[in-house]
Design an enzyme around this catalytic site. Structure first.
Site, PDB file in Angstrom:
ATOM      1  N   MET A 141      56.867 -80.787 -38.671  1.00 23.29           N
ATOM      2  CA  MET A 141      57.890 -80.568 -37.643  1.00 23.29           C
ATOM      3  C   MET A 141      58.134 -81.821 -36.811  1.00 23.29           C
ATOM      4  O   MET A 141      59.277 -82.134 -36.467  1.00 23.29           O
ATOM      5  CB  MET A 141      57.474 -79.412 -36.729  1.00 23.29           C
ATOM      6  CG  MET A 141      57.289 -78.069 -37.430  1.00 23.29           C
ATOM      7  SD  MET A 141      58.742 -77.513 -38.309  1.00 23.29           S
ATOM      8  CE  MET A 141      59.808 -77.077 -36.950  1.00 23.29           C
TER       9      MET A 141
ATOM     10  N   LYS B 275      55.255 -74.571 -26.693  1.00 24.01           N
ATOM     11  CA  LYS B 275      55.127 -75.633 -27.696  1.00 24.01           C
ATOM     12  C   LYS B 275      54.470 -76.880 -27.089  1.00 24.01           C
ATOM     13  O   LYS B 275      54.778 -77.256 -25.959  1.00 24.01           O
ATOM     14  CB  LYS B 275      56.533 -75.998 -28.209  1.00 24.01           C
ATOM     15  CG  LYS B 275      56.599 -77.232 -29.113  1.00 24.01           C
ATOM     16  CD  LYS B 275      56.100 -76.962 -30.493  1.00 24.01           C
ATOM     17  CE  LYS B 275      56.131 -78.212 -31.381  1.00 24.01           C
ATOM     18  NZ  LYS B 275      55.472 -78.000 -32.677  1.00 24.01           N
TER      19      LYS B 275
ATOM     20  N   CYS C 144      47.441 -82.763 -33.514  1.00 22.43           N
ATOM     21  CA  CYS C 144      48.687 -82.710 -34.289  1.00 22.43           C
ATOM     22  C   CYS C 144      48.587 -83.679 -35.468  1.00 22.43           C
ATOM     23  O   CYS C 144      48.341 -84.866 -35.275  1.00 22.43           O
ATOM     24  CB  CYS C 144      49.885 -83.081 -33.417  1.00 22.43           C
ATOM     25  SG  CYS C 144      51.401 -83.185 -34.409  1.00 22.43           S
TER      26      CYS C 144
END
Ligand code: RRO
Length: 284
Positions: free
Chosen positions: A70, A44, A128
């Site tokens: 998330m 991750k 992201c």
């Protein structure tokens, strides 16, 4: 499909691997990936400090799309750096460390730590969509400035995980920066940012965090992912390693990525939904 592939001098036992994203943040997740048919263990995207991530609900299945907000839940890079040697020893497959820090300094520190820990490939995630900060992969001035610093900080193969692009100009600018910096590999695509879904019963967005916005992945993004891989391959050349990610649910989908110029294929949403058995099924 070709079962093994060499990328940046690193042999992947399968060209189908997990993409940094779901089910790769806990040590148990990473061990399960080690036991699976994934050709590598991708960790991750890490931050300097551990993070619990955003409040639930932060993932929504809107088949054929998935939405997530998330918020980078992860154990912090130091924990992953500690476990990388153990993972490599136990499973004999490459480990890809991914970093997504909140500053250039954080990323440099994490890259160095992963280098020393023995990560085979280090990925800088500049894409992201779920943070307050601007997505560096869309800010080409910043992107062009930071890549050489990342490149200089390690002799390991260095990958950049890109956001989805939708114009020729964006591909041109991204590729120019990648070439100037001497980046070894690209991973394309991250999720499509600022997407939402609304519950008609409640009138509320289905994601709680980030004002209801999140990154979109899953089958629905396949044509965008394929387009990005094909554009990047055309500009970077056939020998430049590309990991294609986006929309893969079957061997046929993975093959489409390869036909567009990917050297290996990442799977994230399908793995999130169905667990580690997907790697064997897709690489079939
Ligand atoms: O954790 C996330 O919210 C997240 C990350 Br780091 C990313 O790179 N892409 C995404 O869709 N979600």
């Amino acid at each position: 499909m070709k079962p093994t592939v060499e990328i940046c001098g690193i042999t992947l036992s399968s060209c189908v691997i997990n993409g940094a994203g779901p089910q790769d943040e806990s040590l148990d997740n990473l061990r399960r990936l080690g036991e699976s048919a994934s050709g590598a263990i991708t960790v991750k995207s890490a931050t300097k400090e551990p993070r619990g991530g955003n409040p639930e609900p932060r993932w929504h299945d809107a088949e054929p799309a998935s939405l997530n907000a998330m918020g980078l839940p992860n154990l912090g890079y130091a924990e992953y750096a500690k476990v990388i040697p153990e993972l490599k020893e136990a499973y004999g497959k490459p480990v890809i460390g991914s970093v997504s820090g909140f500053s250039v300094e954080d990323n440099l520190a994490m890259i160095k730590a992963y280098d020393q820990a023995g990560a085979d490939i280090i990925e800088v995630n500049v894409a992201c969509p779920n943070t307050e900060t601007e997505v560096v992969g869309y800010d080409f001035e910043q992107f062009t400035k930071v890549l050489p610093a990342y490149r200089r900080s390690t002799a390991k193969p260095l990958a950049v995980k890109l956001p989805p692009y939708t114009t020729n100009g964006q591909f041109d600018k991204a590729v120019a920066a990648i070439k100037i910096a001497g980046i070894d590999m690209v991973v394309s695509i991250n999720t499509i940012g600022q997407t939402t879904e609304v519950d008609v019963e409640t009138g509320q967005t289905v994601l709680a965090a980030t004002n209801g916005f999140g990154g979109m992945s899953g089958e629905a993004v396949m044509p965008i992912a394929l387009g990005n891989v094909r554009h990047l391959a055309a500009r970077l050349g056939p020998d430049f390693p590309i990991i294609g990610i986006g929309g893969v649910t079957s061997g046929k989908d993975a093959f489409k990525h390869l036909l567009c110029g990917a050297h290996a294929v990442g799977v994230a949403t399908e793995y999130m939904k169905h667990g580690p058995e997907v790697f064997g099924r897709i690489s079939g």
